[in-house]
Enzyme design. Structure first.
Site, PDB file in Angstrom:
ATOM      1  N   ASN A  33      -0.203   6.791   4.375  1.00  0.00           N
ATOM      2  CA  ASN A  33      -0.647   6.025   5.530  1.00  0.00           C
ATOM      3  C   ASN A  33      -0.087   6.637   6.808  1.00  0.00           C
ATOM      4  OD1 ASN A  33      -1.783   3.301   4.330  1.00  0.00           O
ATOM      5  ND2 ASN A  33       0.057   3.775   3.160  1.00  0.00           N
ATOM      6  N   CYS A  35      -4.179   5.110  -1.777  1.00  0.00           N
ATOM      7  CA  CYS A  35      -4.840   4.468  -2.905  1.00  0.00           C
ATOM      8  C   CYS A  35      -4.684   5.319  -4.163  1.00  0.00           C
ATOM      9  CB  CYS A  35      -6.317   4.270  -2.589  1.00  0.00           C
ATOM     10  SG  CYS A  35      -7.250   3.558  -3.959  1.00  0.00           S
ATOM     11  N   ASP A  61       0.822  -1.210   0.000  1.00  0.00           N
ATOM     12  CA  ASP A  61       0.000   0.000   0.000  1.00  0.00           C
ATOM     13  C   ASP A  61       0.854   1.258   0.000  1.00  0.00           C
ATOM     14  OD1 ASP A  61      -2.714   0.990  -0.006  1.00  0.00           O
ATOM     15  OD2 ASP A  61      -2.315   1.772   1.989  1.00  0.00           O
ATOM     16  N   HIS A  68      -6.890   0.109   9.349  1.00  0.00           N
ATOM     17  CA  HIS A  68      -5.963   0.657   8.363  1.00  0.00           C
ATOM     18  C   HIS A  68      -6.304   2.138   8.203  1.00  0.00           C
ATOM     19  CE1 HIS A  68      -3.578   0.400   4.523  1.00  0.00           C
ATOM     20  NE2 HIS A  68      -4.344   1.442   4.237  1.00  0.00           N
TER      21      HIS A  68
END
Length: 313
Positions: A255, A246, A22, A213
């Site tokens: 993140n 994303c 990710d 997450h």
């Protein structure tokens, strides 16, 4: 005198390292499979015991994730370390099983519009794919996790109804999820919503592992992580350097950072098993490789007390 909140905090929480998947999937600089395997090896050496290593997706849509099999052939096979692969369909799952993953993660986006942008199908069709993936994974002896993306909000449809997410989690548990992951894909959650949703999912899917997450798009990711900790999650996702997001979410900024989360947990006397200094060093190195400073702050500010983590660069 310690607060009641501090007394209620668990003594430990696991961190799933997601930078290799990710994290890197939203970066313009593409790392080779060998470089990604080296990043994974450094994360494991720093104490990571669950790593989202690869994504078995079409390289034309996410070129940063090309060569997943090559990465898996190069990662260190260390006792106690589990490698996860993202899969969206049965073809991806078969690739994952052939490459020797220890667990698979399937994403179902809670909103139809975002799901179509992300996976080319609506939420119900994505859930149908999940059911087939979960059944096949269990038959192969590989644990499947279900990530419910956009659990707190969608950039195209607005607020995500909490009861809709709870229902997806309930159905996921009934169809084989060993773990449900609530993902704040666009970074819009607040701690009260995190607490409510986790309590709702825990009631609807008893006995299923809970994980969160968080993205730090609007600077609420760490507050949300603390709320999730107190609400009973066993694992939190984080990305070294705080990189990622994303590629189909507008204005993605990354993140929550592994090193910053570890610092926060240590200050709360919550063990993670991750070496803070090593994590900060890896984050700084990622910034050098990607050609821009990473969002994480520990590599710049250093730990506290002085010497507890890498000194500021």
């Amino acid at each position: 005198m310690e607060s009641r909140a501090a007394e209620a905090a668990p003594s430990a929480v696991g961190i799933v390292e997601v930078a290799p998947r990710d994290g890197l999937q939203n970066e313009s600089e593409i790392l080779t499979p060998a470089e990604r395997a080296a990043l994974i090896a450094r994360a494991v050496a720093a104490g990571a015991r669950r790593v989202e290593a690869v994504a078995f997706v079409h390289p034309g849509r996410v070129p940063q994730m090309a060569g997943a099999e090559e990465v898996m052939a190069l990662v260190p096979r260390t006792e106690g370390v589990s490698y996860s692969g993202l899969v969206l369909n049965l073809r991806g799952l078969e690739r994952a099983l052939d490459s020797g993953v220890d667990e698979v993660n399937c994403v179902v986006v809670a909103s139809d519009t975002f799901c179509r942008r992300n996976q080319g199908v609506g939420t119900e069709d994505a859930f149908t794919a999940w059911e087939a993936i979960a059944a096949r994974a269990h038959a192969a002896g590989v644990a499947p996790s279900l990530t419910i993306a956009a659990s707190f909000g969608c950039p195209f449809e607005g607020e995500t109804p909490e009861d809709h997410v709870v229902e997806l989690a309930r159905r996921g548990a009934l169809t084989g999820a060993v773990e449900v992951v609530l993902a704040d894909t666009i970074g819009v959650a607040a701690p009260d919503a995190v607490t409510r949703l986790l309590h709702g999912v825990a009631e609807a899917a008893p006995g299923v592992g809970l994980r969160c997450h968080f993205h730090n798009t609007r600077n609420t990711g760490y507050a949300n992580a603390v709320a999730a900790l107190h609400a009973g999650v066993s694992w939190l996702d984080a990305s070294l350097g705080g990189i990622g997001g994303c590629p189909f979410a507008p204005a993605a900024t990354g993140n929550i950072a592994t090193e910053d989360l570890v610092y926060l947990m240590e200050r709360m006397r919550v063990r993670t098993g991750i070496d803070l200094e090593a994590a900060a060093d890896i984050g700084r190195g990622l910034g050098d490789r990607l050609g821009a400073p990473v969002p994480a702050l520990l590599g710049r500010a250093g730990g506290f007390p002085p010497g507890a983590a890498a000194a500021a660069g």
